[in-house]
Design a protein around this motif. Structure first.
Motif, PDB file in Angstrom:
ATOM      1  N   GLU A  85       0.827  -1.208   0.000  1.00 57.83           N
ATOM      2  CA  GLU A  85       0.000   0.000   0.000  1.00 57.83           C
ATOM      3  C   GLU A  85       0.863   1.261   0.000  1.00 57.83           C
ATOM      4  O   GLU A  85       0.586   2.200  -0.740  1.00 57.83           O
ATOM      5  CB  GLU A  85      -0.945   0.023   1.212  1.00 57.83           C
ATOM      6  CG  GLU A  85      -2.179  -0.795   1.018  1.00 57.83           C
ATOM      7  CD  GLU A  85      -3.195  -0.617   2.129  1.00 57.83           C
ATOM      8  OE1 GLU A  85      -4.356  -0.989   1.892  1.00 57.83           O
ATOM      9  OE2 GLU A  85      -2.853  -0.129   3.224  1.00 57.83           O
ATOM     10  N   PHE A 110      -5.836   8.940   4.958  1.00 61.17           N
ATOM     11  CA  PHE A 110      -5.892   7.479   4.981  1.00 61.17           C
ATOM     12  C   PHE A 110      -4.522   6.911   5.332  1.00 61.17           C
ATOM     13  O   PHE A 110      -4.400   5.981   6.137  1.00 61.17           O
ATOM     14  CB  PHE A 110      -6.331   6.926   3.609  1.00 61.17           C
ATOM     15  CG  PHE A 110      -7.788   6.580   3.533  1.00 61.17           C
ATOM     16  CD1 PHE A 110      -8.248   5.335   3.925  1.00 61.17           C
ATOM     17  CD2 PHE A 110      -8.703   7.494   3.038  1.00 61.17           C
ATOM     18  CE1 PHE A 110      -9.592   5.007   3.831  1.00 61.17           C
ATOM     19  CE2 PHE A 110     -10.047   7.178   2.937  1.00 61.17           C
ATOM     20  CZ  PHE A 110     -10.490   5.936   3.340  1.00 61.17           C
ATOM     21  N   GLU A 160     -11.376   1.334   3.132  1.00 60.43           N
ATOM     22  CA  GLU A 160     -10.438   1.330   2.005  1.00 60.43           C
ATOM     23  C   GLU A 160     -11.137   0.852   0.736  1.00 60.43           C
ATOM     24  O   GLU A 160     -10.997   1.473  -0.323  1.00 60.43           O
ATOM     25  CB  GLU A 160      -9.248   0.400   2.287  1.00 60.43           C
ATOM     26  CG  GLU A 160      -8.230   0.946   3.228  1.00 60.43           C
ATOM     27  CD  GLU A 160      -7.076  -0.013   3.458  1.00 60.43           C
ATOM     28  OE1 GLU A 160      -6.088   0.444   4.045  1.00 60.43           O
ATOM     29  OE2 GLU A 160      -7.148  -1.205   3.087  1.00 60.43           O
TER      30      GLU A 160
END
Length: 172
Positions: A85, A110, A160
């Motif tokens: 990620e 995030f 997500e």
């Protein structure tokens, strides 16, 4: 030169998902779009849920050897997932959204939130890395801590998949 360290570590840890190949840089030096990334990340989520359920079930039966093995596999997958990620998703989204302050801020929030969650999960895994040797006091708190980790991670994964992953497109 230090391969003997690597081989020793490989023997200790449970098999992890194979790391995805490194993305090729774009002509401008950034991260390229990886078409299978979201599918791979969602697959990680599914496997993490399976491992979580297995850890809970094994702990209920006090099968600490299985819990330990599953925690090791869970940890390896979490580390790989976080790295993927960070290196593929967040950097790519930030470079694609350079002129879009609203979505750039969303991506940054995030990422910052995940850094905190990741630290808590890794601290939990470190605490219980040798669960078979844990004291009764530590074992009595394991289930509650696992439930808390599971709740936070589950909520995050859903967010997500609904909010962040749809932003990952080849051309923004």
């Amino acid at each position: 030169m230090f391969d003997f360290f690597k081989k020793k570590e490989e023997k200790k840890s449970a098999p992890a998902a194979a790391p995805a190949p490194a993305p090729a840089p774009t002509q401008s030096g950034g991260i390229q779009f990886y078409p299978e990334l979201i599918k791979d990340l969602i697959g990680d989520h599914r496997r993490l849920f399976q491992l979580y359920d297995s850890i809970k079930e094994s702990f209920t039966h006090r099968d600490l050897a299985t819990v330990s093995g599953n925690l090791k596999e869970f940890g390896a997958l979490v580390r790989n997932h976080l790295l993927t990620e960070n290196m593929r998703l967040y950097i790519y989204l930030q470079q694609q959204m350079a002129g879009d302050e609203i979505n750039s801020a969303l991506v940054r929030s995030f990422r910052k939130e995940m850094d905190g969650i990741g630290k808590n999960v890794l601290d939990f895994l470190e605490k219980y890395k040798e669960i078979e040797k844990s004291s009764d006091a530590d074992l009595s708190s394991f289930s509650g801590e696992l439930d808390q980790i599971g709740s936070v991670v589950s909520t995050r994964m859903k967010r997500e998949e609904l909010t962040l992953y749809p932003l990952y497109v080849s051309k923004y």
